[in-house]
Write a protein that holds these residues in place. Structure first.
Motif, PDB file in Angstrom:
ATOM      1  N   GLY A  55       0.812  -1.211   0.000  1.00 60.72           N
ATOM      2  CA  GLY A  55       0.000   0.000   0.000  1.00 60.72           C
ATOM      3  C   GLY A  55       0.846   1.261   0.000  1.00 60.72           C
ATOM      4  O   GLY A  55       0.553   2.231  -0.714  1.00 60.72           O
ATOM      5  N   ALA A 170     -11.039  -4.340   2.195  1.00 59.74           N
ATOM      6  CA  ALA A 170     -10.150  -3.178   2.297  1.00 59.74           C
ATOM      7  C   ALA A 170     -10.776  -1.954   1.649  1.00 59.74           C
ATOM      8  O   ALA A 170     -10.718  -0.838   2.198  1.00 59.74           O
ATOM      9  N   VAL A 174     -11.867   1.755   3.680  1.00 61.59           N
ATOM     10  CA  VAL A 174     -11.390   3.113   3.410  1.00 61.59           C
ATOM     11  C   VAL A 174     -12.516   4.009   2.899  1.00 61.59           C
ATOM     12  O   VAL A 174     -12.584   5.204   3.250  1.00 61.59           O
ATOM     13  N   ALA A 190      -5.563   0.830  -1.051  1.00 58.19           N
ATOM     14  CA  ALA A 190      -6.296  -0.141  -0.231  1.00 58.19           C
ATOM     15  C   ALA A 190      -6.580  -1.416  -1.018  1.00 58.19           C
ATOM     16  O   ALA A 190      -6.475  -2.528  -0.483  1.00 58.19           O
TER      17      ALA A 190
END
Length: 315
Positions: A55, A170, A174, A190
Motif C-alpha cells: 500500500g 479493504a 477506506v 487499499a
C-alpha cells in the motif's frame, strides 16, 4: 485462522489420529490447536506487513519501520483474538461466555479490536475514533465469508477465491471511513494492500493444507480377534485420492471335525475422487457452512489365499 483451514485441521488432524486409529486426547487436541494458531498469528502478521508495504509503495510514500510495526501488531491482534476465542470454546462453558467468544471469534469482533489497537498507537489517544470502528464493522461483512474449493479425501482447502473478499473488505473500510469524515488513504492503495494480504495468506494456508493435512502418510492396519488377525499398512498419496493397500490376514477355522487356518494377502490400489466447494462464514468456525461434495471410489485390490485345514474323522 481461515475458517476453512480451521475446519479441516480440526476434523482431519486435531480430533482423530489416523496412525493410531483412535481419537486424540484433549491434551493432544489442545497442543495441535495451539501450534496451528501460533502459525496463524505469525502468518497474519506477515501478511499484514506485506500489505502495508504494498500500500505504501502504491501511494508513493516512504515505508517506515513504524508502518510495518503497526501492521504486524494489527494482524497479530486480529488472529490472536480469534485464537483465544476458539481455544476457550474447546471446553464446556456457560451460554454468556459462548456468546462473547463467538463475537470475539468473528471478523466483526477481531477487526474492530485490531483497528482500535492500531488507531490508538498511531494517534496516541486512549480512544479510537468512532468512524474507524464503524468502518471496521461494516468492512467485516465481506470478510466474514469465504468460498472454498476442497480437494482430496482429506478435504484440503484451496482458498485463493478469498482474495476477492479481502480486496472488497479493504475497499469498503477506506470508503466507509472517508464517508464518515475520517479519510485514511485513496481506494487504489487499499485495493492493492487487500490483494497482497489475501495472496500471502491464502498461499500459505493452502501450502499448509497440502503439506500437512493432505500429506502422504502410512496408516498401520492391525486387527486382532478370536477368529484371527490382520496386519499391514495403507499408504495414502495425493491428499488421500489414492491408497496403496498391503494387508496380510489370518483366519482360524474351527468347526465340527475341522481345524486349521487360512491366510489371505491383499494388495493393490484404491482410487478416490473427492472434490467439493463450500461457503463458510464466521459462525461456521464452530460448526457451520454450506458445502457440496462429490466422492467416488474404485477398488483395484486383489486378494490371494492359502489354507491349511485338518479334518478329524472319527473311526
Amino acid at each position: 485462522m481461515s475458517l476453512a483451514i480451521s475446519q479441516c485441521v480440526y476434523s482431519q488432524i486435531q480430533r482423530y489420529s489416523l496412525r493410531r486409529q483412535k481419537p486424540r486426547g484433549l491434551e493432544e487436541q489442545v497442543a495441535i490447536f495451539v501450534a496451528t494458531r501460533i502459525f496463524d498469528v505469525g502468518l497474519t502478521a506477515a501478511a499484514a506487513v506485506a500489505a502495508a508495504a504494498a500500500g505504501a509503495n502504491t501511494m508513493g510514500v516512504p515505508l517506515t519501520s513504524d508502518m510495518l510495526r503497526h501492521a504486524a501488531i494489527g494482524g497479530a491482534i486480529k488472529a490472536a483474538a480469534m485464537a483465544v476465542a476458539g481455544l476457550i470454546m474447546l471446553a464446556p462453558q456457560n451460554t454468556p461466555l459462548i456468546v462473547l467468544m463467538t463475537l470475539l471469534g468473528t471478523s466483526i469482533g477481531s477487526n474492530a479490536l485490531a483497528v482500535v489497537a492500531v488507531a490508538n498507537r498511531i494517534l496516541g489517544t486512549d480512544q479510537a475514533p468512532n468512524q474507524l470502528i464503524i468502518a471496521a464493522v461494516v468492512a467485516s461483512i465481506p470478510l466474514s465469508f469465504c468460498f472454498v474449493y476442497y480437494y482430496g479425501a482429506f478435504r484440503v482447502p484451496i482458498t485463493f477465491t478469498s482474495i476477492a473478499f479481502d480486496v472488497l473488505g479493504a475497499y469498503t473500510f477506506v470508503r466507509m471511513a472517508e464517508n464518515l469524515g475520517h479519510p485514511i488513504c485513496p481506494p487504489r492503495p487499499a485495493l492493492v494492500a487487500g490483494a497482497v494480504f489475501g495472496a500471502v495468506f491464502s498461499g500459505a494456508i493452502t501450502l499448509l493444507g497440502c503439506c500437512v493435512i493432505g500429506k502422504s502418510r502410512t496408516i498401520p492396519i492391525s486387527d486382532f480377534s478370536g477368529n484371527g488377525h490382520a496386519s499391514g499398512s495403507a499408504l495414502t498419496t495425493c491428499c488421500g485420492n489414492r491408497v496403496h493397500v498391503n494387508v496380510q490376514s489370518t483366519e482360524y477355522a474351527r468347526g465340527q471335525g475341522v481345524v486349521g487356518s487360512r491366510n489371505t494377502f491383499t494388495n493393490g490400489t484404491i482410487y478416490n475422487s473427492a472434490h467439493g466447494i463450500g461457503v463458510y462464514w464466521d459462525p461456521g468456525s464452530v460448526h457451520g457452512g454450506l458445502t457440496f461434495n462429490t466422492h467416488s471410489t474404485r477398488d483395484c485390490t486383489t486378494s490371494t489365499g492359502t489354507s491349511n485345514m485338518t479334518r478329524i474323522v472319527m473311526a
